[in-house]
Design a protein around this motif. Structure first.
Motif, short mmCIF file in Angstrom:
data_model
loop_
_atom_site.label_atom_id
_atom_site.label_comp_id
_atom_site.label_asym_id
_atom_site.label_seq_id
_atom_site.Cartn_x
_atom_site.Cartn_y
_atom_site.Cartn_z
N TYR A 33 0.83 -1.19 0.00
CA TYR A 33 0.00 0.00 0.00
C TYR A 33 0.87 1.26 0.00
O TYR A 33 1.03 1.92 1.01
CB TYR A 33 -0.94 -0.05 1.23
CG TYR A 33 -1.94 1.07 1.35
CD1 TYR A 33 -2.07 2.06 0.40
CD2 TYR A 33 -2.77 1.13 2.45
CE1 TYR A 33 -2.99 3.07 0.54
CE2 TYR A 33 -3.70 2.15 2.60
CZ TYR A 33 -3.81 3.11 1.64
OH TYR A 33 -4.72 4.12 1.79
N GLY B 36 -0.84 2.45 6.49
CA GLY B 36 -2.13 2.89 5.94
C GLY B 36 -3.32 2.19 6.54
O GLY B 36 -4.31 1.93 5.85
N LYS C 180 -13.41 7.27 2.27
CA LYS C 180 -13.42 6.59 0.96
C LYS C 180 -13.89 7.54 -0.13
O LYS C 180 -14.88 8.26 0.04
CB LYS C 180 -14.34 5.36 1.01
CG LYS C 180 -13.95 4.31 2.05
CD LYS C 180 -12.58 3.73 1.83
CE LYS C 180 -12.26 2.67 2.89
NZ LYS C 180 -10.84 2.32 2.91
N GLY D 268 -9.63 -5.91 3.50
CA GLY D 268 -9.48 -4.59 4.11
C GLY D 268 -10.80 -3.85 4.19
O GLY D 268 -11.88 -4.42 3.94
N ASN E 157 -11.75 -1.48 2.24
CA ASN E 157 -12.34 -1.20 0.91
C ASN E 157 -13.35 -2.28 0.52
O ASN E 157 -14.38 -1.97 -0.07
CB ASN E 157 -11.24 -1.11 -0.16
CG ASN E 157 -10.43 0.16 -0.05
OD1 ASN E 157 -10.85 1.11 0.62
ND2 ASN E 157 -9.28 0.18 -0.69
N GLN E 158 -13.01 -3.52 0.84
CA GLN E 158 -13.96 -4.60 0.55
C GLN E 158 -15.24 -4.42 1.36
O GLN E 158 -16.35 -4.53 0.84
CB GLN E 158 -13.32 -5.96 0.89
CG GLN E 158 -14.28 -7.12 0.68
CD GLN E 158 -13.60 -8.48 0.78
OE1 GLN E 158 -12.59 -8.64 1.47
NE2 GLN E 158 -14.15 -9.45 0.09
N MET F 133 -12.35 2.31 -8.41
CA MET F 133 -11.96 1.82 -7.10
C MET F 133 -12.35 2.89 -6.10
O MET F 133 -12.08 4.08 -6.31
CB MET F 133 -10.46 1.56 -7.04
CG MET F 133 -9.99 1.07 -5.69
SD MET F 133 -8.38 0.27 -5.84
CE MET F 133 -7.94 0.04 -4.12
N THR G 257 -11.50 4.04 -2.50
CA THR G 257 -10.46 3.75 -1.52
C THR G 257 -10.13 4.99 -0.71
O THR G 257 -10.73 6.05 -0.89
CB THR G 257 -9.21 3.14 -2.22
OG1 THR G 257 -8.27 2.73 -1.23
CG2 THR G 257 -8.56 4.11 -3.18
O1 LIG Z 1 -8.02 -2.08 5.74
C1 LIG Z 1 -7.45 -0.99 5.83
O2 LIG Z 1 -7.35 -0.38 6.87
C2 LIG Z 1 -6.85 -0.37 4.67
O3 LIG Z 1 -6.65 0.81 4.68
C3 LIG Z 1 -6.42 -1.25 3.57
C4 LIG Z 1 -6.94 -1.02 2.20
C5 LIG Z 1 -8.41 -1.44 2.17
O4 LIG Z 1 -9.20 -0.76 2.83
O5 LIG Z 1 -8.74 -2.38 1.46
C6 LIG Z 1 -6.85 0.38 1.76
C7 LIG Z 1 -6.22 0.78 0.65
C8 LIG Z 1 -5.34 -0.09 -0.12
O6 LIG Z 1 -5.63 0.02 -1.46
C9 LIG Z 1 -5.45 -1.49 0.29
C10 LIG Z 1 -6.11 -1.88 1.38
#
Ligand SMILES: O=C(O)C(=O)C[C@]1(C(=O)O)C=C[C@@H](O)C=C1
Length: 258
Positions: free
Chosen positions: A38, A94, A116, A147, A149-150, A182, A184
């Motif tokens: 990341y 991150g 986001k 993470g 984002n999912q 995306m 994010t």
């Molecule tokens: O899970 C988190 O805290 C993150 O910030 C990780 C996370 C995500 O949310 O998927 C955020 C950005 C990146 O692209 C990859 C992963």
């Protein structure tokens, strides 16, 4: 075990408080978990095995301050919590604070204000201005597994097409047209939009939600948390963080509060 009103498991007894700070100082080693996928926060070069990034340098600064070495522990978003609880004193890179994670870890003081927001190919930026624009059967959203984002995509885009991909190459997929958008962390969107000519933040000054980034710490030693928070507060205010971030982001302000 027992459950509370929300149906969440409650621990019957708190684990014994340990002297983690003293243990780290005595061992001369700080175990730090990071995903390495990341940028600009954590990036593992697979060829050289070298970790780089703002939070990688920050962890090194913490270790230097403590006079100890770092033992890096590679993890993934999917296994972050498990690996952290089993093997690490700190997790960086991150990481978004959220209540689910806070059930099992302490977070440091916040480092960045975030949320986001979408990134897409520049020619399509006008098409992805709202959650509703993206929550459509013909719109493909891409994100890594495990993470926040999912979590965000599954909660907000139930009608959209959702695909997962390994994180380091995810923006190449987006630029190549293998996904449309995306959603994010805004800090990542601004960084990537700067790196990729083909990709643009569709709403550079807005986010769909609010979050904070911080480092994860174990819940077993309040003294250790106080120590790390004190170090971090100073580093955020005496120019250390800015100096570490500058080579990565130049003039781009990653935090919403600026
Ligand atoms: O899970 C988190 O805290 C993150 O910030 C990780 C996370 C995500 O949310 O998927 C955020 C950005 C990146 O692209 C990859 C992963």
């Amino acid at each position: 075990g027992d459950t509370n009103d929300d149906g969440h498991e409650v621990e019957a007894a708190q684990p014994q408080e340990t002297d983690r700070l003293q243990q780290v100082l005595d061992a001369g080693e700080l175990a730090v978990c990071t995903t390495g996928d990341y940028p600009p926060f954590t990036e593992l070069d697979e060829d050289t095995d070298e970790l780089t990034g703002i939070d990688v340098d920050m962890a090194q600064h913490l270790a230097d301050t403590m006079g100890v070495d770092i033992e890096w522990v590679n993890t993934s978003w999917d296994s972050l919590m498990e690996d952290f609880l089993a093997s690490c004193d700190v997790a960086v890179g991150g990481i978004s604070m959220n209540p689910d994670r806070a059930e099992q870890v302490f977070f440091t003081e916040p480092i960045l204000e975030d949320g986001k927001t979408p990134i897409a190919r520049c020619e399509n930026a006008a098409n992805y201005q709202s959650i509703n624009d993206i929550n459509q059967p013909d719109v493909t959203s891409i994100f890594p597994e495990g993470g926040t984002n999912q979590e965000f995509a599954e909660a907000n885009y139930p009608d959209g097409e959702l695909v997962t991909h390994a994180n380091l190459a995810i923006f190449d997929e987006l630029a190549a047209g293998n996904a449309d958008v995306m959603t994010t962390d805004r800090a990542e969107v601004l960084y990537i939009a700067n790196e990729y000519d083909a990709l643009c933040a569709t709403l550079p000054d807005e986010t769909f939600d609010y979050s904070l980034m911080g480092y994860m710490l174990p819940q077993d030693d309040a003294t250790f948390k106080h120590y790390v928070d004190q170090w971090l507060t100073i580093a955020l205010n005496d120019g250390t963080y800015e100096d570490i971030a500058e080579p990565w982001v130049g003039n781009v302000e990653l935090s919403m509060d600026n």
